[in-house]
Write an enzyme that holds these catalytic residues in place. Structure first.
Site, short mmCIF file in Angstrom:
data_model
loop_
_atom_site.label_atom_id
_atom_site.label_comp_id
_atom_site.label_asym_id
_atom_site.label_seq_id
_atom_site.Cartn_x
_atom_site.Cartn_y
_atom_site.Cartn_z
N ASP A 1 9.12 -52.17 15.17
CA ASP A 1 10.26 -53.28 16.26
C ASP A 1 10.11 -54.38 17.54
O ASP A 1 9.79 -54.91 16.79
CB ASP A 1 10.97 -51.60 17.32
CG ASP A 1 12.24 -53.18 17.97
OD1 ASP A 1 13.32 -53.10 16.32
OD2 ASP A 1 12.43 -54.03 18.75
N ASN B 1 16.66 -49.19 17.66
CA ASN B 1 17.26 -48.19 17.80
C ASN B 1 18.99 -48.52 18.05
O ASN B 1 18.89 -49.41 17.70
CB ASN B 1 16.44 -47.80 19.53
CG ASN B 1 16.93 -49.13 20.20
OD1 ASN B 1 17.79 -49.96 20.20
ND2 ASN B 1 15.78 -49.52 20.54
N1 AR6 Z 1 3.11 -51.90 10.67
C1 AR6 Z 1 3.42 -50.20 10.45
N2 AR6 Z 1 4.04 -49.19 10.93
C2 AR6 Z 1 4.06 -49.24 12.24
C3 AR6 Z 1 3.75 -51.29 13.39
C4 AR6 Z 1 3.41 -51.60 12.68
N3 AR6 Z 1 3.02 -53.09 12.79
N4 AR6 Z 1 3.24 -50.99 14.33
C5 AR6 Z 1 3.94 -49.36 14.41
N5 AR6 Z 1 3.97 -48.53 13.31
P1 AR6 Z 1 7.91 -46.25 15.71
P2 AR6 Z 1 10.45 -44.40 15.71
C6 AR6 Z 1 4.21 -47.46 12.80
O1 AR6 Z 1 8.01 -45.26 16.67
O2 AR6 Z 1 10.04 -43.42 15.60
C7 AR6 Z 1 11.57 -48.15 18.43
O3 AR6 Z 1 10.74 -49.26 19.99
C8 AR6 Z 1 3.82 -46.02 14.06
O4 AR6 Z 1 2.70 -45.26 13.99
O5 AR6 Z 1 8.01 -47.74 15.51
O6 AR6 Z 1 11.89 -45.03 14.43
C9 AR6 Z 1 12.40 -48.12 18.52
O7 AR6 Z 1 13.46 -49.89 19.48
C10 AR6 Z 1 4.83 -44.70 12.89
O8 AR6 Z 1 4.10 -44.67 12.25
O9 AR6 Z 1 9.42 -45.69 15.69
C11 AR6 Z 1 13.36 -46.88 19.02
O10 AR6 Z 1 13.43 -46.80 20.29
C12 AR6 Z 1 5.69 -45.52 12.43
O11 AR6 Z 1 5.17 -46.66 12.23
C13 AR6 Z 1 11.90 -46.51 18.52
O12 AR6 Z 1 11.51 -47.68 18.57
C14 AR6 Z 1 7.30 -45.34 13.25
O13 AR6 Z 1 7.57 -45.27 14.60
C15 AR6 Z 1 12.07 -45.62 16.87
O14 AR6 Z 1 11.40 -44.46 16.64
#
Ligand code: AR6
Length: 174
Positions: free
Chosen positions: A37, A27
């Site tokens: 993250d 974020n």
């Molecule tokens: N390895 C690979 N992919 C993953 C993993 C992992 N360990 N864990 C989750 N994903 P998101 P955004 C996938 O929410 O939409 C954060 O909290 C997940 O299933 O991580 O860009 C930040 O602090 C999804 O398909 O990122 C921001 O506030 C993808 O990673 C916000 O969320 C991205 O999901 C960013 O949101």
């Protein structure tokens, strides 16, 4: 080496990958989050939080680089997607810039191998197919211009996503 040989789509936890750099979907305050993250911070250890606090923030579409600490990867490149606001919002170029900025930083640091999660498709709610096309096109455009990074992995968190990227790679014209 052909373009297709430089691309790969896998289903995995990105924190387990032995690549030079993994990309984080952060974020703009670079404050601890969930999703990818949270996983990256847990595995890297507290030093990553400290380094990110020192950086302080990252505008949408830009990227910053840190050490990977206890991760298998030497570096983490953090980028920030816009929060999906609907098709009419005109945010595609900003999501594309996440990939462009991360790859430029990788190039500047001579990073040979890098893995991207599907940025924006979790908490930030981008439709997976829209985000995948944007991600894929941005990565291919960079690889056509530069030899570095040599290899880019799309690290998906579901089989459907992995298949989507595998289809895009298969349909690529060299
Ligand atoms: N390895 C690979 N992919 C993953 C993993 C992992 N360990 N864990 C989750 N994903 P998101 P955004 C996938 O929410 O939409 C954060 O909290 C997940 O299933 O991580 O860009 C930040 O602090 C999804 O398909 O990122 C921001 O506030 C993808 O990673 C916000 O969320 C991205 O999901 C960013 O949101």
């Amino acid at each position: 080496m052909g373009l297709k040989d430089r691309l790969d789509a896998i289903e995995a936890d990105i924190t387990t990958l032995n690549v030079d750099a993994i990309v984080n979907a952060a974020n703009s305050a670079l404050l601890p989050g969930g999703g990818v993250d949270g996983a990256i911070r847990r595995r890297a250890g507290a030093e990553l939080n400290e380094e990110l606090k020192g950086i302080g923030g990252c505008a949408e579409g830009t990227a910053v680089i840190t050490s990977g600490y206890r991760l298998p990867s030497a570096y983490v490149i953090h980028t920030v997607a816009p929060i999906w606001a609907g098709k009419q919002a005109g945010q595609n170029a900003v999501l594309a810039r996440c990939y462009e900025s991360a790859l430029k930083l990788a190039e500047a640091n001579n990073i040979r191998s890098i893995a991207f999660p599907t940025i924006g498709t979790g908490a930030y709610r981008w439709p997976a197919d829209t985000a995948a096309k944007i991600a894929f096109d941005a990565v291919v455009a960079h690889l056509r211009m530069s030899e570095i990074p040599a290899a880019v992995t799309f690290c998906c968190f579901s089989r459907v996503d992995r298949e989507r990227y595998a289809d895009l790679i298969a349909a690529l014209r060299e």
